[in-house]
Structure formats: C-alpha cells, structure tokens
Enzyme design. Structure first.
Site, PDB file in Angstrom:
ATOM      1  N   HIS A 155       0.840  -1.194   0.000  1.00 38.42           N
ATOM      2  CA  HIS A 155       0.000   0.000   0.000  1.00 38.42           C
ATOM      3  C   HIS A 155       0.873   1.240   0.000  1.00 38.42           C
ATOM      4  O   HIS A 155       1.942   1.261   0.620  1.00 38.42           O
ATOM      5  CB  HIS A 155      -0.893  -0.013   1.250  1.00 38.42           C
ATOM      6  CG  HIS A 155      -1.982   1.016   1.255  1.00 38.42           C
ATOM      7  ND1 HIS A 155      -2.877   1.171   0.231  1.00 38.42           N
ATOM      8  CD2 HIS A 155      -2.312   1.956   2.189  1.00 38.42           C
ATOM      9  CE1 HIS A 155      -3.736   2.141   0.527  1.00 38.42           C
ATOM     10  NE2 HIS A 155      -3.403   2.642   1.710  1.00 38.42           N
TER      11      HIS A 155
ATOM     12  N   ASN B 191      -4.228   8.758   4.229  1.00 37.01           N
ATOM     13  CA  ASN B 191      -4.600   7.559   3.493  1.00 37.01           C
ATOM     14  C   ASN B 191      -5.534   7.939   2.350  1.00 37.01           C
ATOM     15  O   ASN B 191      -5.884   9.106   2.180  1.00 37.01           O
ATOM     16  CB  ASN B 191      -5.263   6.555   4.444  1.00 37.01           C
ATOM     17  CG  ASN B 191      -5.111   5.119   3.979  1.00 37.01           C
ATOM     18  OD1 ASN B 191      -4.863   4.853   2.808  1.00 37.01           O
ATOM     19  ND2 ASN B 191      -5.272   4.180   4.889  1.00 37.01           N
TER      20      ASN B 191
END
Length: 444
Positions: free
Chosen positions: A365, A386
């Site tokens: 990620h 995020n």
C-alpha cells in the site's frame, strides 16, 4: 526421510493444552470475538495521539474505494497538496485518478505484449512466462510508473475526468482485461513460433491495442484532449483557464520536475547492499518510458530524508505493508496494537530481512506522510494521509509509530535536494537488475 504425525505426538499436544489453566478462557474469547479483537491492546491508541510537531495542512482525504490505485492516489495527492498552497485551491480539490488510470492500463497492455514477445521462445512453464501470465495487468503500481504516465500524458482535474463505476470498483474490468491479454498472448506466441515478420506482428498487436482502447473508453470514459479549468478558490474568487491540454495543465499548475523525485527503499536483505541502486526485470508500464529505480539505504537515512522534506513543507509518498499490526478503523499502525504473541504464547517475531526473504511481508500500500512528531530531534510518530475516505482513522488520517515505520515501511519518494551529496551520487549509479518476483518489485 519424511516423518508423519503420530498418535503419541497428538496425545502429547492434547495433554500440554489441557495443562494450561487459561486455555478454556482464551479459546472461548477467540472463538466468540476473533483473533484481532481478543489480542487488541488499546494502549497503542493512547500512545499515538494525533498531535505532531510538524503537521502539514493537506485538506480532505481522497477515496480509492474498491480499487487498488493507492500508489496513484498517493502520488496525485502529493501534487495537489502543493497546488492547493500555490493556487489557494479548495480543500476538496483533486486531480483525476481516473485519467491516469486509463493511460496506465492502456500502457500496461502494450508493456505486457512486449514482454510476451520477448519471452515467446520460452516454454509456458518457464518461470518468467508463468509470472507474466499470472497477472497480465492490475491496478497496482510504483512511483516511477505514475511518473512515466504523467511525463507522457500529463494530468487533468478530477472535474474533467471523474470516477466511473469501473474505476472505483475495478475487479470486473481487471478480470476482463486479463482474460483478453492472456488470449492475445496465445496469438502473439503463435506468430513468433510461425516465424511471422515484424510487420505482421506489429499489425496484429496494433489491432489488439485498439480493442484495449475501446474497452477502456467504454469502462472509464475517453480522456479529454483539451479542456477548461474552472474553479473558485478558498476566497471564493472565480477563475477560468481555457483550452488547456493535459500536459499544459501539468506544466502550469503542478510544474514538478519529476526527474528530481526518486525512490528510496529500505531492504536490509543480504542480496541488496546499501547505497546501491536496483531495478526490477519486467516491471513497468510505459515502453521506453521512465525506468523503475530504487536506491537502497539504511533506516536512519531513509527517515532523515523524509523529515527534511516535511520540514520544507512538502508531503512524502511512501510505501508499506499496511495490513501488519494495523487497526484500520482507528487509524493506528503500531507494533503493539495486537498482542498476538501473548495471546497464543507463541513467538511470531521475525526481522525485517527475514520477512522479506520468506514472503511474510512486502509493500502492499502507498500513502502520504503529512506530519511527524519530533522529540529531541528524533521521530516518535508520523501523520499519514490515506486514500480510504474519511470514515476511518481521524477523518481519513492515520498515526504510525516510528517503530512500525522501522518494521514495515519499504519506500519513500524524496526530492534529490533533500538527499545528502553522497546519496545523490549513489542514486546516479546504473541499477542492478533484480528478478521479476523480487519483493522490491511489489506493486502498491
């Protein structure tokens, strides 16, 4: 000689479990609540309060939804952060992730075809051929791959090419594209086997790319060639800039020299010396575009360069293994968030190098560092933007302990101006070629 499990062994294991006074209590709790809820240690929430000595104002978080485009969202987020400050853009302004997604997938198809042709004389059970066919293309990518797309196609505001069902929920499109690419691989390999001319191969490949373009246009929309950029800034002043091309928009509104932004990794494995550069075979998207290139450094340099960029007011793209010791709902990444060793009385500890070598961890990620808490000049925790929307963490922002960064962060992207001179020289080296399946080739 192999050794089977015996009845005596099983009896001994049963007796050992029966002798544990707390076994029944632990079993009931885990069966009812699950492993993570039972192992959770809320002390991590207290230690990682979202307060930072360096804290950049980066606006609202984006949401990649049910797609694997975190690397793309993170890269475009770092760019929009600087645009927001320069042009006083509203906090919810975004660059179009769907636009770069379209060109990434189109270029990945061509990249796949080229790799099929290069390996066409190899049997199907050759490891490289099998690796290619396992996943012809996917949503994931690397920093250098988004740079390759932007350098060729530019960028556009999200208002010019918004999300579609298929960009936000990409599984059906990916399955369809991979089915097509595997079928096309059959045809291309047969052409090579039958000694087709280069002109014949080029003609067939061109037809197949045309079909890919049509699929993408139907699913994602066709990218704009010219557009008007119209917006109201944070002071409600109206602006309009007409007749822009995507590359002209990038040059005017982003205006980053992407050659100055380079990938720095921390891979403490025996096969990768520090202060050396590496690339990965068959990893990329734009044929003849920017090469994926990593400079491997120790964690002290890794973190210091990220801190220097944050201190200068610029956010930092980074890649990590987000699923490890991470509480998604609370937005906490900390080694103590789940006490699994204590719960099961089993030692699960591995070094970072061991996790990479044995397939326990790799980059999964990409997100953005937007702050850090420095105590006596040393980082204790990091603020993370995020791309999972504002319903997780603190309105979409996570807190990462410095120890978690040591264990599970593998990549940052920094401007060369924040690199020590010795590392700038090291970064300029010709990279060593790694195998396609090397963990440093993992796509975020």
């Amino acid at each position: 000689m192999s050794s089977e499990i015996t009845a005596d062994q099983i009896q001994r294991y049963q007796e050992e479990l029966a002798d544990r006074k707390d076994a029944a209590v632990i079993e009931r709790s885990i069966k009812h609540n699950g492993i993570l809820a039972t192992a959770q240690d809320n002390a991590a929430n207290v230690d990682l309060t979202p307060v930072f000595s360096i804290d950049l104002d980066t606006g609202h978080v984006a949401n990649q939804k049910q797609s694997g485009r975190c690397w793309m969202f993170a890269a475009l987020n770092t760019m929009r952060h600087s645009m927001k400050d320069t042009f006083n853009l509203p906090g919810d302004f975004e660059l179009s992730q769907n636009y770069t997604n379209f060109w990434d997938k189109f270029e990945k198809a061509n990249y796949f075809y080229e790799n099929v042709l290069v390996t066409a004389d190899q049997p199907l059970d050759d490891r490289k051929v099998a690796f290619l066919m396992a996943t012809p293309q996917q949503d994931g990518g690397q920093w250098d791959m988004i740079c390759a797309v932007i350098e060729k196609y530019g960028v556009v505001p999200k208002s010019v090419m918004p999300e579609t069902f298929n960009s936000s929920s990409s599984s059906d499109l990916n399955a369809l594209l991979n089915k097509k690419l595997r079928k096309d691989a059959i045809a291309l390999r047969e052409l090579v086997a039958n000694h087709a001319t280069q002109a014949e191969i080029d003609e067939i490949k061109d037809r197949k790319l045309q079909e890919v373009y049509r699929i993408l246009a139907y699913a994602l929309g066709e990218p704009a060639q010219k557009f008007d950029f119209e917006y109201r800034d944070q002071d409600k002043t109206y602006h309009i800039d007409q007749g822009l091309t995507p590359k002209a928009f990038y040059d005017k509104y982003v205006n980053w020299d992407l050659s100055q932004y380079v990938s720095v990794i921390n891979a403490p494995t025996d096969d990768k010396a520090y202060n050396k550069t590496y690339t990965v075979e068959m990893l990329g998207n734009v044929v003849n575009g920017r090469q994926v290139k990593h400079l491997n450094v120790d964690m002290a340099n890794f973190k210091q360069m990220a801190i220097a960029q944050l201190e200068a007011g610029q956010s930092v793209w980074f890649g990590c293994d987000v699923g490890q010791s991470s509480d998604r709902k609370a937005g906490i990444m900390d080694l103590q968030v789940y006490a699994k060793d204590e719960l099961f009385d089993v030692d699960f500890a591995m070094t970072k190098a061991e996790r990479l070598d044995y397939g326990e961890s790799l980059m999964t990620h990409a997100m953005v560092l937007t702050g850090v808490d420095l105590v006596d000049g040393k980082p204790t925790k990091w603020k993370v933007e995020n791309s999972w929307g504002d319903k997780v963490g603190e309105k979409g922002y996570f807190v990462m302990s410095d120890a978690w960064m040591d264990a599970y962060c593998y990549q940052v992207v920094v401007n060369k101006t924040f690199m020590p001179e010795a590392l700038q020289k090291a970064q300029a080296q010709t990279p060593e070629l790694l195998a396609p399946w090397d963990p440093m080739g993992a796509l975020a």
